[in-house]
Design a protein around this motif. Structure first.
Motif, mmCIF file in Angstrom:
data_model
loop_
_atom_site.group_PDB
_atom_site.id
_atom_site.type_symbol
_atom_site.label_atom_id
_atom_site.label_comp_id
_atom_site.label_asym_id
_atom_site.label_seq_id
_atom_site.Cartn_x
_atom_site.Cartn_y
_atom_site.Cartn_z
ATOM 1 N N PRO A 114 -3.093 -3.940 -6.816
ATOM 2 C CA PRO A 114 -3.905 -2.729 -7.603
ATOM 3 C C PRO A 114 -4.929 -3.922 -8.755
ATOM 4 C CG PRO A 114 -2.209 -1.642 -8.150
ATOM 5 C CD PRO A 114 -1.844 -2.915 -6.517
ATOM 6 N N THR A 115 -3.806 -4.682 -9.166
ATOM 7 C CA THR A 115 -3.973 -5.679 -10.350
ATOM 8 C C THR A 115 -3.435 -7.034 -10.522
ATOM 9 O OG1 THR A 115 -2.659 -4.804 -11.478
ATOM 10 C CG2 THR A 115 -4.536 -3.837 -12.166
ATOM 11 N N ALA A 116 -3.411 -7.863 -9.063
ATOM 12 C CA ALA A 116 -3.651 -9.031 -8.735
ATOM 13 C C ALA A 116 -1.595 -9.089 -8.389
ATOM 14 C CB ALA A 116 -4.023 -10.310 -9.955
ATOM 15 N N ASP A 117 -0.950 -8.050 -8.053
ATOM 16 C CA ASP A 117 0.187 -7.727 -7.931
ATOM 17 C C ASP A 117 0.505 -6.466 -6.782
ATOM 18 O OD1 ASP A 117 -1.206 -5.049 -8.189
ATOM 19 O OD2 ASP A 117 0.123 -4.389 -10.022
ATOM 20 N N ALA A 118 1.639 -6.428 -6.495
ATOM 21 C CA ALA A 118 1.705 -6.372 -5.790
ATOM 22 C C ALA A 118 2.926 -4.731 -4.951
ATOM 23 C CB ALA A 118 2.815 -7.398 -4.519
ATOM 24 N N LEU A 119 2.662 -3.678 -3.704
ATOM 25 C CA LEU A 119 3.851 -2.647 -3.708
ATOM 26 C C LEU A 119 4.694 -3.288 -2.511
ATOM 27 C CD1 LEU A 119 1.475 -1.353 -5.702
ATOM 28 C CD2 LEU A 119 2.316 1.254 -4.371
ATOM 29 N N TRP A 120 4.725 -4.506 -2.435
ATOM 30 C CA TRP A 120 5.696 -4.988 -1.954
ATOM 31 C C TRP A 120 6.441 -6.027 -2.045
ATOM 32 C CZ3 TRP A 120 0.952 -6.487 -1.539
ATOM 33 C CH2 TRP A 120 0.105 -7.027 -0.674
ATOM 34 N N PRO A 121 7.596 -6.816 -1.426
ATOM 35 C CA PRO A 121 8.627 -8.207 -1.729
ATOM 36 C C PRO A 121 7.195 -9.115 -1.308
ATOM 37 C CG PRO A 121 9.169 -7.064 0.114
ATOM 38 C CD PRO A 121 8.493 -6.441 -0.386
ATOM 39 N N SER A 122 6.092 -9.741 -2.309
ATOM 40 C CA SER A 122 5.039 -10.313 -2.320
ATOM 41 C C SER A 122 5.747 -11.853 -2.655
ATOM 42 C CB SER A 122 4.068 -10.045 -2.686
ATOM 43 O OG SER A 122 3.586 -11.369 -2.760
ATOM 44 N N PRO A 123 5.725 -13.011 -1.908
ATOM 45 C CA PRO A 123 6.162 -14.096 -2.662
ATOM 46 C C PRO A 123 5.221 -14.770 -3.403
ATOM 47 C CG PRO A 123 5.199 -14.555 -0.200
ATOM 48 C CD PRO A 123 5.504 -13.027 -0.800
ATOM 49 N N TYR A 124 3.644 -14.391 -3.654
ATOM 50 C CA TYR A 124 2.805 -14.859 -4.334
ATOM 51 C C TYR A 124 2.757 -13.646 -5.412
ATOM 52 C CZ TYR A 124 1.312 -16.819 0.345
ATOM 53 O OH TYR A 124 1.624 -17.285 1.323
#
Length: 436
Positions: A114-124
């Motif tokens: 939604p806002t340069a974030d993640a709802l999964w364990p992202s390495p980014y």
């Protein structure tokens, strides 16, 4: 509140929704009114064998896309509030998926960035604050993995929905977690309209956004990758999106800044479509733009509308080109107005989009403003629970229209006036596969 000609921007798209708690997951369990006694309710098998085969139902109904958006930004739909336990969040999510199946839908478009974030364990990028209340805090489970598995268990497609450039709904970088890419690369970020955005004019931003998205596409068996209507930000009176330096560096060869900006978005869309098809052959790439590409008064190939915002001119998103070039697999224009609305008539926009996709392999699904049904602030047609059903009846006259998508999950669940129940009763006698 901004105006789009006579169209209220807040009423036309998804910006500016207030957050409302959904309550206990059990409160979401809904029986679709008049449709409850008809065959094919929650738990009914889809009338074709095998996941995603698209063979239609036993009565010979052709496959059609029946989707709902499930928004996570500002906890719009899910989770009902940040900081719930993993079990509570999972129960709410399952209730929404059950609701989609009960309404005989076949797809959920789940907002996972939604806002340069993640709802999964992202390495980014960091974990979304909408899960725990604290950006970067591990919620203790993987929502995207859970959503894909639970959706597929209910014969629902799961399309992962990403916002490409929005960084934060504020302008203070120090509120971001210290390891956030926007803090590590402050030159990537521009404030505008009370928010922070990645600058679409920087090649390194485009490369990063693509990599962040493709991490999810590689790791999870999603059925689709989805953008909505946010590219360059919607215009804010009296403010300037200050991309002078990027234009100075990269704008050579373009007749003007607008052409350069459109090319920046073109590159993102084209490259993402190519990478999705290469990486996950079964996944489809779609975009849900604001419903008006250009007004006919601006461009003779535009729609017979009088909208004050046009995606081509104001968001620098040439959505018509993306369809004609077949960079997309599907398009879901947000035709969020009633039949007969003077400035943007549903009955004029649907035929325009049907002509736009005609002769291409791009599927057309119509975005529906379920959230307007029964809202006293909306025009009189939205007070009639039959308005949305009338939309689908109208759409049936256009072979190019292959389905509809409803904004959003909270309204599918609560169905304030029975508008969704009327759609189910009138148009969804059984579940069918989405088109492939």
């Amino acid at each position: 509140m901004r105006r789009i000609g006579r169209i209220t921007r807040r009423g036309a798209t998804r910006r500016g929704f207030t957050v409302a708690a959904l309550g206990a997951a059990s409160s979401l369990l809904w029986t679709p009114g008049a449709a409850a006694s008809t065959p094919g309710g929650a738990g009914d098998p889809v009338e074709s064998a095998g996941h995603g085969q698209g063979r239609g139902d036993a009565a010979g109904r052709r496959p059609e896309f029946r989707g709902m958006w499930l928004a996570t930004v500002a906890n719009r739909d899910w989770p009902s509030k940040p900081g719930l336990t993993a079990a509570q969040q999972q129960a709410e999510l399952v209730a929404y998926l059950d609701k989609a199946a009960a309404a005989r839908l076949n797809a959920v478009i789940f907002q996972v960035r939604p806002t340069a974030d993640a709802l999964w364990p992202s390495p980014y990028e960091p974990w979304s604050q909408y899960l725990t209340g604290v950006q970067g805090r591990d919620p203790g489970w993987d929502p995207l993995d859970f959503a894909v598995r639970e959706a597929h268990a209910r014969d629902l497609e799961l399309h992962a929905w990403f916002n490409p450039y929005r960084v934060a709904n504020h302008t203070d970088p120090t509120k971001l977690v210290p390891t956030h890419p926007a803090r590590l690369h402050p030159d990537w970020v521009l404030p505008y309209g009370g928010k922070l955005y990645y600058n679409p004019g920087l090649p390194e931003v485009r490369a990063f956004v693509l990599d962040a998205i493709m991490d999810a596409v590689r790791r999870y068996p999603v059925d689709g990758v989805h953008f909505d209507d946010y590219f360059y930000p919607y215009p804010v009176a009296g403010q300037v999106f200050d991309d002078d330096a990027a234009y100075e560096e990269y704008g050579d060869g373009f007749p003007d800044r607008a052409s350069w900006r459109r090319d920046n978005i073109d590159q993102l869309v084209r490259e993402l479509g190519e990478r999705v098809r290469t990486t996950r052959r079964t996944a489809r790439f779609g975009v849900s733009p604001f419903g008006v590409w250009r007004n006919q008064a601006t461009d003779p190939t535009g729609s017979d509308t009088r909208a004050g915002v046009q995606t081509y001119d104001d968001l620098y998103a040439d959505t018509r080109k993306w369809v004609r070039e077949e960079w997309l697999d599907y398009v879901v224009p947000q035709v969020y107005w009633n039949i007969g609305f003077a400035a943007a008539d549903y009955a004029k926009l649907v035929p325009w989009w049907a002509r736009t996709v005609d002769g291409t392999r791009v599927h057309l699904y119509i975005g529906e403003a379920l959230y307007k049904a029964g809202d006293p602030a909306q025009p009189a047609p939205w007070q009639n629970p039959k308005e949305l059903s009338r939309h689908l009846t109208f759409d049936a006259g256009y072979r190019q229209v292959r389905g509809n998508v409803y904004f959003s999950a909270k309204e599918v669940a609560t169905d304030r006036t029975g508008a969704m129940a009327r759609v189910v009763a009138d148009h969804y006698p059984s579940r069918v596969r989405p088109p492939r």
